[in-house]
Design an enzyme around this catalytic site. Structure first.
Site, PDB file in Angstrom:
ATOM      1  N   SER A 143      38.693  35.487  35.377  1.00 19.65           N
ATOM      2  CA  SER A 143      37.318  36.485  35.287  1.00 19.65           C
ATOM      3  C   SER A 143      36.805  36.883  33.980  1.00 19.65           C
ATOM      4  CB  SER A 143      36.587  36.857  36.935  1.00 19.65           C
ATOM      5  OG  SER A 143      35.820  38.098  36.589  1.00 19.65           O
ATOM      6  N   TYR A 173      39.547  43.692  41.397  1.00 21.75           N
ATOM      7  CA  TYR A 173      39.211  42.640  41.229  1.00 21.75           C
ATOM      8  C   TYR A 173      40.027  42.644  40.243  1.00 21.75           C
ATOM      9  CZ  TYR A 173      37.222  38.133  41.019  1.00 21.75           C
ATOM     10  OH  TYR A 173      36.970  36.550  40.492  1.00 21.75           O
TER      11      TYR A 173
END
Length: 239
Positions: free
Chosen positions: A145, A158
């Protein structure tokens, strides 16, 4: 019909929805033999039915929670016994965790983030490495990501897990790239209309986002025997 993955064996994690579902359908159309992994057998059966309905071959379905490291080891052993190799690993499964100030992240949420987004990938590498090396053109693709490098507020958990994943995969790629026929890369999808994206941005207009199927050609490209890139973060861009 162009079938660039004809006869190649692919393991896809997180296959029951989103990017994993799209990659599985694209690989089936490209001729690959599939091992599909997710936590729920019902969702895997639905995907297998969709693949067969479109003329594809039935897949091997593996209901498994990736926090079960011993289960990953057993899967590696089963693949070795049945096929003796693995040509493609797509490590797509991941969790978002709680978006909150770093100091407010609960230890349980942190532990799950690291277990699924980092440790499970280590266990997959550990269990599948020998099988990928046996392949004539082993390919490993890990979904990352852009959050890994942004340092945005409330994304610390995250982002940390994806940054750790990138460090792990880059090191693995460096270890295998010069001495084997393997190629190991990270795919960064960017904003895509998935369930995880909807959870992170509940008020977003999802009609403006690319669909998981839009990324399917890139998943196929990175799995091809002709792919030469190694150790890179490859970002999806809309044409």
């Amino acid at each position: 019909m162009d079938r660039p993955l004809e006869g190649r064996l692919a393991l896809i994690t997180g296959a029951s929805r989103g990017l994993g579902w799209a990659a599985a359908k694209a690989y089936a159309k490209a001729g690959a033999d599939l091992i599909l992994l997710a936590r729920t057998v019902g969702a895997l059966e639905e995907l297998d039915d969709a693949i067969v309905a479109e003329g594809g071959k039935s897949s091997t379905l593996v209901p498994l929670d990736l926090k079960d490291g011993d289960g990953i080891d057993r899967l590696g052993g089963a693949i070795a016994e049945r096929w003796g190799r693995l040509d493609i690993l797509v490590s797509n499964a991941g969790v978002l965790g709680t978006l909150s100030p770093v100091g407010h992240i609960k230890p349980k949420s942190w532990d799950e983030l690291m277990a699924v987004n980092v440790t499970a990938n280590f266990r997959l590498i550990r269990s599948m490495d020998a099988l990928l090396r046996v392949s004539s053109a082993g390919r490993a693709i890990f979904v990352t990501s852009g959050a890994a490098a942004k340092g945005e507020a409330f994304w610390g958990g995250y982002a940390s897990s994806k940054a750790a994943l990138e460090a792990l995969v880059r090191a693995y790629a460096a270890e295998v790239g010069d001495i084997t026929r393997m190629r190991v890369n990270l795919l960064s999808p960017g904003p895509v209309d998935t369930g995880m994206r909807a959870k992170a941005f509940p008020g977003e207009d999802r009609s403006t986002l690319p669909r998981p199927a839009d990324l399917a050609p890139l998943f196929v490209e990175l799995a091809r025997a002709e792919e030469t890139r190694n150790g890179q973060v490859i970002r999806f861009t809309r044409d």
